[in-house]
Design an enzyme around this catalytic site. Structure first.
Site, mmCIF file in Angstrom:
data_model
loop_
_atom_site.group_PDB
_atom_site.id
_atom_site.type_symbol
_atom_site.label_atom_id
_atom_site.label_comp_id
_atom_site.label_asym_id
_atom_site.label_seq_id
_atom_site.Cartn_x
_atom_site.Cartn_y
_atom_site.Cartn_z
ATOM 1 N N SER B 130 16.532 -35.405 161.614
ATOM 2 C CA SER B 130 15.807 -34.206 162.042
ATOM 3 C C SER B 130 15.138 -33.506 160.843
ATOM 4 O O SER B 130 14.253 -34.069 160.230
ATOM 5 C CB SER B 130 16.764 -33.276 162.796
ATOM 6 O OG SER B 130 16.046 -32.307 163.494
ATOM 7 N N LYS B 182 12.037 -9.867 176.458
ATOM 8 C CA LYS B 182 12.839 -9.404 175.315
ATOM 9 C C LYS B 182 14.249 -10.032 175.308
ATOM 10 O O LYS B 182 14.840 -10.220 174.249
ATOM 11 C CB LYS B 182 12.923 -7.869 175.332
ATOM 12 C CG LYS B 182 13.482 -7.258 174.070
ATOM 13 C CD LYS B 182 12.643 -7.599 172.869
ATOM 14 C CE LYS B 182 13.392 -7.296 171.583
ATOM 15 N NZ LYS B 182 12.812 -7.991 170.441
#
Lengths: 174, 315
Positions: B130, B182
């Site tokens: 990764s 949010k």
């Protein structure tokens, strides 16, 4: 004590008899610093460091016992006037250049040659300060103090050899 | 305080700090290193910049130095450039890290490739997956051991849904928010369709950046060849060589030889570690290790504090 420590290092000729507290401070610091250096050299962890401090403290006391006894005997034989307490204190104080082994080894990270020169200077410094300390504690001349130390060191090596050879001799003889 | 006392204190402090430094330079810098080098002395022509552990922006970790800070790595790359080294050797042993931190290192390496003649060689250790591969892809040459785990090219965002558990024990969280998204990835409710689309969009965008970075770094690997390999699968070093993700098989010494060869270094290359830990890091590491060794439960307590969970849940 800090003032006395400063005087012991930078004005060694100021006092005839060494300060016991300063001697303990220098002795303790030398053991700690040598243990830190050794722990770094062998890659020891925290517990290894603690073991090294204990071993160095024990070995230091044995070495101090031998060195003081030998130096005192020789100094008295050469006409010295110091007490055994003064001899012990003088020897511990005379070891103060060993405090600089920390910076000397650290200096090798920047320059190997400078670090090596620093280490040699520290080793020579120990002999010089020991001679000064013996000379002051026993009211001896330079040459006599130097002889005291040189004979002690030579006898130490011989004694160590004897310590190894003697059991071997007894073992083979039996 | 009188001057002689200050000088005495200063002398003791210098000797003591130097001795502690000697100790910490020994065990702390060598303990988790899978390679050893001669001490960093004089001018070097190969800069060693190791990437170890999770790649994060800063090296703050509750359990010692198990992370690689992109800040430190970027600083080391810049120093190596300033010192005009001929090659940079990056031993990588990392399962990945945050996208931004990996990108930070990658960008600095690519800038080095573009602006200087410095040759960059990556040497993969146990794992370089990764983010670890992201960083490695900026190298001119990648060396891996046959059993190195690499690949895992992809992006992942995870969130744990705990509303079922909270319902069972009668806890109902209440949220006040300034905007629709949010509390995106909130563990207290299922994501809405809009949130799913938003997160997936982020993932696709980051994934595309990852692919573009690999294609830019590895000129011989076009996007069409890369895409089938970039589904998150992991490869051994031998498989990665066949797939074209790495350039050769070998160990750290082979990587060093390759770096010397690419940089046209005559004779034995001189290696200097540019990522030696700074004194404050060494000191905090030393305090952490000492506390862990001497105080039972210290590590658990610190992990609990870092994860913001009660200590009882850690057991």
């Amino acid at each position: 004590m800090l003032s006395a420590f400063y005087s012991a290092i930078f004005r060694p000729t100021e006092r005839r008899t060494p300060d016991n507290q300063v001697a303990w401070l220098i002795g303790g610091l030398v053991i700690l610093i040598l243990a830190f250096n050794a722990a770094g050299a062998i890659g020891a962890g925290t517990l290894g460091l603690l073991m090294l401090v204990l071993v160095f403290a024990f070995a230091g006391l044995l070495g101090l016992y031998w060195l003081s006894a030998s130096v005192h005997l020789l100094a008295i034989a050469m006409g010295g006037h110091g007490t055994i307490q003064a001899t012990v204190g003088a020897i511990v104080q005379g070891l103060w250049p060993l405090l600089l082994t920390g910076p000397a080894i650290a200096a090798m990270d920047w320059s190997v040659r400078f670090g090596q020169l620093f280490s040699i200077a520290v080793s020579l410094g120990v002999y010089v300060t020991l001679v000064i300390a013996i000379q002051r504690a026993h009211h001896l001349g330079w040459l006599q103090a130097l002889l005291c130390l040189a004979i002690t060191l030579a006898v130490s090596v011989l004694a160590l050899t004897g310590l190894i050879l003697w059991p071997l001799m007894v073992f083979w003889g039996m | 305080m009188r001057l002689d006392r200050i000088l005495a204190l200063l002398l003791i402090a210098i000797c003591f700090v130097a001795a502690i430094g000697n100790w910490m330079n020994g065990p702390l810098s060598r303990s988790d290193s899978s390679f050893t080098e001669s001490p960093s002395v004089g001018l070097a022509n190969v800069a060693l910049i190791p990437v170890r552990g999770v790649i994060t922006a800063t090296s703050d970790s509750p359990v010692g130095n198990s992370t690689s800070s992109s800040d430190d790595i970027v600083r080391a790359i810049r120093r190596a450039r300033k010192d005009n080294v001929k090659a940079i050797l990056m031993p990588i042993n990392s399962p990945g890290g945050s996208a931004a931190a990996s990108q930070e290192v990658y960008t600095e390496l690519m800038r080095t490739r573009k602006e200087t003649a410095i040759q960059i060689v990556a040497s993969m250790g146990d794992v370089a997956a990764s983010g670890g591969y992201y960083v490695a892809s900026a190298a001119h040459h990648i060396v891996a051991n046959p059993s190195t785990l690499t690949g895992s090219i992809g992006v992942i965002i995870q969130s744990t849904q705990v509303s079922g558990l909270l319902n069972t024990i009668g806890v109902r969280p209440v949220t006040f928010k300034s905007g629709t998204y949010k509390d995106i990835l909130s563990p207290f409710r299922d994501p809405t369709e809009g949130e799913r689309a938003l997160v997936e969009g982020m993932i696709q965008d980051t994934y595309q950046q990852f692919l573009d970075a690999i294609v830019s770094g590895r000129r011989n690997l076009p996007l069409t060849a890369l895409k089938p390999l970039a589904d998150g699968r992991i490869f051994t070093g031998a498989q990665a060589l066949k797939a074209g993700l790495i350039d050769s098989l070998g160990n750290y010494s082979d990587a060093l030889k390759k770096a010397a060869e690419l940089a046209k270094i005559q004779g034995e290359p001189t290696v200097k570690n540019y990522l030696t830990p700074r004194f404050p890091d060494l000191l905090s590491g030393f305090i952490s290790r000492s506390a862990e060794a001497l105080i039972p439960g210290y590590r658990d307590a610190k992990l609990a504090l870092w994860n913001k969970v009660p200590l009882t849940l850690m057991e």
